[in-house]
Design a protein around this motif. Structure first.
Motif, PDB file in Angstrom:
ATOM      1  N   ALA A   3      41.553  57.429  39.895  1.00 17.35           N
ATOM      2  CA  ALA A   3      42.030  56.096  39.245  1.00 17.35           C
ATOM      3  C   ALA A   3      41.344  54.646  39.697  1.00 17.35           C
ATOM      4  CB  ALA A   3      43.723  55.659  39.196  1.00 17.35           C
ATOM      5  N   LEU A   4      41.100  53.672  39.013  1.00 20.33           N
ATOM      6  CA  LEU A   4      40.743  52.354  39.603  1.00 20.33           C
ATOM      7  C   LEU A   4      41.919  51.559  39.785  1.00 20.33           C
ATOM      8  CD1 LEU A   4      37.652  50.125  38.302  1.00 20.33           C
ATOM      9  CD2 LEU A   4      39.917  49.219  39.155  1.00 20.33           C
ATOM     10  N   LEU A   5      42.131  51.171  41.186  1.00 23.65           N
ATOM     11  CA  LEU A   5      43.406  50.282  41.398  1.00 23.65           C
ATOM     12  C   LEU A   5      42.828  48.914  41.618  1.00 23.65           C
ATOM     13  CD1 LEU A   5      46.221  49.756  41.942  1.00 23.65           C
ATOM     14  CD2 LEU A   5      45.671  50.710  44.437  1.00 23.65           C
ATOM     15  N   LEU A   6      42.947  47.952  40.680  1.00 25.24           N
ATOM     16  CA  LEU A   6      42.532  46.725  40.693  1.00 25.24           C
ATOM     17  C   LEU A   6      43.519  45.905  41.646  1.00 25.24           C
ATOM     18  CD1 LEU A   6      40.333  44.611  39.829  1.00 25.24           C
ATOM     19  CD2 LEU A   6      42.008  44.157  37.891  1.00 25.24           C
ATOM     20  N   ILE A   7      43.319  45.380  42.579  1.00 27.12           N
ATOM     21  CA  ILE A   7      44.108  44.672  43.616  1.00 27.12           C
ATOM     22  C   ILE A   7      43.717  42.976  43.428  1.00 27.12           C
ATOM     23  CG2 ILE A   7      44.996  44.031  45.961  1.00 27.12           C
ATOM     24  CD1 ILE A   7      44.364  47.087  46.551  1.00 27.12           C
ATOM     25  N   ALA A   8      44.666  42.421  42.653  1.00 24.52           N
ATOM     26  CA  ALA A   8      44.599  40.951  42.612  1.00 24.52           C
ATOM     27  C   ALA A   8      45.389  40.239  43.617  1.00 24.52           C
ATOM     28  CB  ALA A   8      44.814  40.668  40.996  1.00 24.52           C
ATOM     29  N   HIS A   9      45.012  38.798  43.902  1.00 25.54           N
ATOM     30  CA  HIS A   9      46.002  38.244  44.631  1.00 25.54           C
ATOM     31  C   HIS A   9      47.401  37.999  44.198  1.00 25.54           C
ATOM     32  CE1 HIS A   9      47.555  34.275  46.702  1.00 25.54           C
ATOM     33  NE2 HIS A   9      47.030  35.161  47.869  1.00 25.54           N
ATOM     34  N   GLY A  10      47.221  37.262  42.908  1.00 27.92           N
ATOM     35  CA  GLY A  10      48.467  37.001  42.242  1.00 27.92           C
ATOM     36  C   GLY A  10      48.736  35.486  42.260  1.00 27.92           C
ATOM     37  N   PRO A  14      51.264  31.734  35.300  1.00 25.04           N
ATOM     38  CA  PRO A  14      51.156  32.796  34.199  1.00 25.04           C
ATOM     39  C   PRO A  14      49.953  33.057  33.875  1.00 25.04           C
ATOM     40  CG  PRO A  14      52.384  31.015  33.152  1.00 25.04           C
ATOM     41  CD  PRO A  14      52.341  30.726  34.554  1.00 25.04           C
ATOM     42  N   ARG A  15      49.048  32.260  33.591  1.00 21.90           N
ATOM     43  CA  ARG A  15      47.533  32.347  33.266  1.00 21.90           C
ATOM     44  C   ARG A  15      46.820  33.289  34.208  1.00 21.90           C
ATOM     45  NH1 ARG A  15      45.374  26.505  33.114  1.00 21.90           N
ATOM     46  NH2 ARG A  15      46.440  26.367  35.235  1.00 21.90           N
ATOM     47  N   HIS A  16      47.386  33.417  35.290  1.00 20.49           N
ATOM     48  CA  HIS A  16      46.384  34.279  36.217  1.00 20.49           C
ATOM     49  C   HIS A  16      46.755  35.796  35.913  1.00 20.49           C
ATOM     50  CE1 HIS A  16      45.011  35.627  40.426  1.00 20.49           C
ATOM     51  NE2 HIS A  16      45.820  36.535  40.166  1.00 20.49           N
ATOM     52  N   ALA A  17      47.845  36.257  35.614  1.00 20.73           N
ATOM     53  CA  ALA A  17      48.371  37.511  35.442  1.00 20.73           C
ATOM     54  C   ALA A  17      47.737  38.028  34.047  1.00 20.73           C
ATOM     55  CB  ALA A  17      49.573  37.765  35.335  1.00 20.73           C
ATOM     56  N   ALA A  18      47.746  36.949  33.068  1.00 20.62           N
ATOM     57  CA  ALA A  18      47.086  37.078  31.715  1.00 20.62           C
ATOM     58  C   ALA A  18      45.451  37.465  31.653  1.00 20.62           C
ATOM     59  CB  ALA A  18      47.297  35.733  30.768  1.00 20.62           C
ATOM     60  N   THR A  19      44.986  36.726  32.721  1.00 17.51           N
ATOM     61  CA  THR A  19      43.592  36.889  32.880  1.00 17.51           C
ATOM     62  C   THR A  19      42.934  38.236  33.633  1.00 17.51           C
ATOM     63  OG1 THR A  19      43.128  34.240  33.208  1.00 17.51           O
ATOM     64  CG2 THR A  19      41.526  35.816  34.035  1.00 17.51           C
ATOM     65  N   VAL A  20      44.064  38.465  34.255  1.00 15.35           N
ATOM     66  CA  VAL A  20      43.720  39.988  35.057  1.00 15.35           C
ATOM     67  C   VAL A  20      44.110  40.672  34.004  1.00 15.35           C
ATOM     68  CG1 VAL A  20      44.703  41.508  36.794  1.00 15.35           C
ATOM     69  CG2 VAL A  20      44.386  39.203  37.364  1.00 15.35           C
ATOM     70  N   ALA A 184      26.596  19.442  36.015  1.00 17.52           N
ATOM     71  CA  ALA A 184      27.392  20.348  35.281  1.00 17.52           C
ATOM     72  C   ALA A 184      28.148  21.103  36.506  1.00 17.52           C
ATOM     73  CB  ALA A 184      26.689  21.601  34.475  1.00 17.52           C
ATOM     74  N   VAL A 185      29.432  21.382  36.307  1.00 10.03           N
ATOM     75  CA  VAL A 185      30.285  21.951  37.286  1.00 10.03           C
ATOM     76  C   VAL A 185      30.944  23.199  36.746  1.00 10.03           C
ATOM     77  CG1 VAL A 185      32.899  21.764  38.423  1.00 10.03           C
ATOM     78  CG2 VAL A 185      31.221  19.724  38.142  1.00 10.03           C
ATOM     79  N   ALA A 186      30.639  24.399  37.524  1.00  9.23           N
ATOM     80  CA  ALA A 186      30.722  25.627  37.353  1.00  9.23           C
ATOM     81  C   ALA A 186      31.760  26.175  38.368  1.00  9.23           C
ATOM     82  CB  ALA A 186      29.535  26.489  37.427  1.00  9.23           C
ATOM     83  N   PRO A 187      33.193  26.619  37.843  1.00  3.88           N
ATOM     84  CA  PRO A 187      34.201  27.154  38.977  1.00  3.88           C
ATOM     85  C   PRO A 187      33.759  28.459  39.327  1.00  3.88           C
ATOM     86  CG  PRO A 187      35.330  25.803  37.197  1.00  3.88           C
ATOM     87  CD  PRO A 187      33.840  26.078  36.729  1.00  3.88           C
ATOM     88  N   TYR A 188      33.639  28.658  40.623  1.00  4.06           N
ATOM     89  CA  TYR A 188      33.249  29.980  41.215  1.00  4.06           C
ATOM     90  C   TYR A 188      34.762  30.576  41.607  1.00  4.06           C
ATOM     91  CZ  TYR A 188      30.581  33.665  43.814  1.00  4.06           C
ATOM     92  OH  TYR A 188      29.927  34.703  44.362  1.00  4.06           O
ATOM     93  N   LEU A 189      35.265  30.840  40.535  1.00  6.54           N
ATOM     94  CA  LEU A 189      36.895  31.120  40.725  1.00  6.54           C
ATOM     95  C   LEU A 189      37.093  32.302  39.551  1.00  6.54           C
ATOM     96  CD1 LEU A 189      38.360  27.798  41.525  1.00  6.54           C
ATOM     97  CD2 LEU A 189      38.423  29.809  42.889  1.00  6.54           C
ATOM     98  N   LEU A 190      37.994  33.230  39.748  1.00  7.14           N
ATOM     99  CA  LEU A 190      38.213  34.199  38.793  1.00  7.14           C
ATOM    100  C   LEU A 190      39.356  34.206  37.741  1.00  7.14           C
ATOM    101  CD1 LEU A 190      37.623  37.283  41.472  1.00  7.14           C
ATOM    102  CD2 LEU A 190      36.254  36.682  39.379  1.00  7.14           C
ATOM    103  N   ALA A 191      40.339  33.339  38.092  1.00  6.15           N
ATOM    104  CA  ALA A 191      41.440  33.138  37.124  1.00  6.15           C
ATOM    105  C   ALA A 191      42.012  31.713  37.307  1.00  6.15           C
ATOM    106  CB  ALA A 191      42.320  33.995  37.695  1.00  6.15           C
ATOM    107  N   PRO A 192      42.495  31.142  36.274  1.00  6.13           N
ATOM    108  CA  PRO A 192      43.064  29.767  36.146  1.00  6.13           C
ATOM    109  C   PRO A 192      44.341  29.625  37.122  1.00  6.13           C
ATOM    110  CG  PRO A 192      43.062  30.851  33.909  1.00  6.13           C
ATOM    111  CD  PRO A 192      42.759  31.967  34.861  1.00  6.13           C
TER     112      PRO A 192
END
Length: 243
Positions: A3-10, A14-20, A184-192
């Motif tokens: 399995a692929l176990l994706l480990i996110a920060h958290g 609520p936008r974070h979990a929705a994005t994950v 231009a500004v580009a956020p180098y971030l994975l989730a809101p």
């Protein structure tokens, strides 16, 4: 197949979990039949101990851009505490796929990134979270340099939402001083979340402000690349361990 176990920060946002969740959907769409599970280090459920117990075989893939404290310490410690001895994939960055995802987000924000002439007059702020780990910040600067070199931007400046280092307004001023006629500004971030919101609120003087990387197709593809690399490395070690 493990399995692929994706480990996110958290995050409490609520936008974070929705994005994950959207990113996991993208991974599943690219690899039907692969068991993809999600666990969080903090704030969100399920946590790592709740997930690893139901997985017979898995490869842990950190949803992180750089090898900083979470990758070096928090994730290994959480897996050990849960009694899990899983192969752990490398973090996502650096990768050409991340540069492609950054391009995508700028294009979606309205910047025509295809013509070389547009890129040559555009200065970009690569806006990262910031880290107390010098190696992580160095990796972000290397990503900025690679992005400028491969795309031909007028300039790429790094800014941070937290910690020490330049902020977005400082980086925008540096771009204009260097002769960029479009910024231009580009956020180098994975989730809101709080830090991306801070970046956006400080970028009001920019001509273009992109969204976070989020569930960009390139990120989903990169997660599978890291999974495959870690799985192959783990399988190559099995003969030596059993000899």
């Amino acid at each position: 197949m493990p399995a692929l176990l994706l480990i996110a920060h958290g995050s409490r946002d609520p936008r974070h979990a929705a994005t994950v969740a959207a990113l996991v959907d993208g991974v599943r769409a690219r690899r039907p039949g692969l068991d993809v599970a999600t666990a969080y280090l903090d704030h969100c459920a399920p946590r790592i101990p709740q997930v690893v117990g139901r997985l017979d075989d898995a490869v842990a893939v950190p949803l992180l851009l750089n090898r900083a404290f979470h990758a070096k310490h928090d994730i290994p410690a959480a897996l050990r505490a849960a009694g899990a001895r899983l192969p752990v994939a490398d973090v996502l960055g650096p990768s050409p796929l991340l540069l492609a995802a950054l391009d995508r987000r700028l294009a979606e924000a309205g910047l025509d990134v295809a013509p070389a002439a547009v890129r040559a007059r555009t200065g970009v702020v690569l806006a990262a979270a910031g880290s107390s780990d010098p190696a992580a910040d160095a990796a972000t600067r290397a990503t900025a340099a690679a992005w400028q070199r491969t795309r031909g931007w007028a300039a790429v400046e790094v800014a941070y939402a937290a910690g020490s280092g330049p902020r977005v307004p400082d980086a925008l001023a540096a771009l204009r001083a260097a002769g960029a006629t479009h910024t231009a500004v580009a956020p180098y971030l994975l989730a809101p979340g709080r830090l991306p919101d801070r970046i956006a609120s400080s970028a009001t003087d920019a001509d273009t402000v992109a969204d976070v990387l989020g569930p960009a197709p390139e990120v989903a593809t990169l997660l599978l690349q890291r999974y495959d690399q870690a799985r192959t490395a783990a399988e190559a070690q099995l003969p030596a361990l059993t000899a």
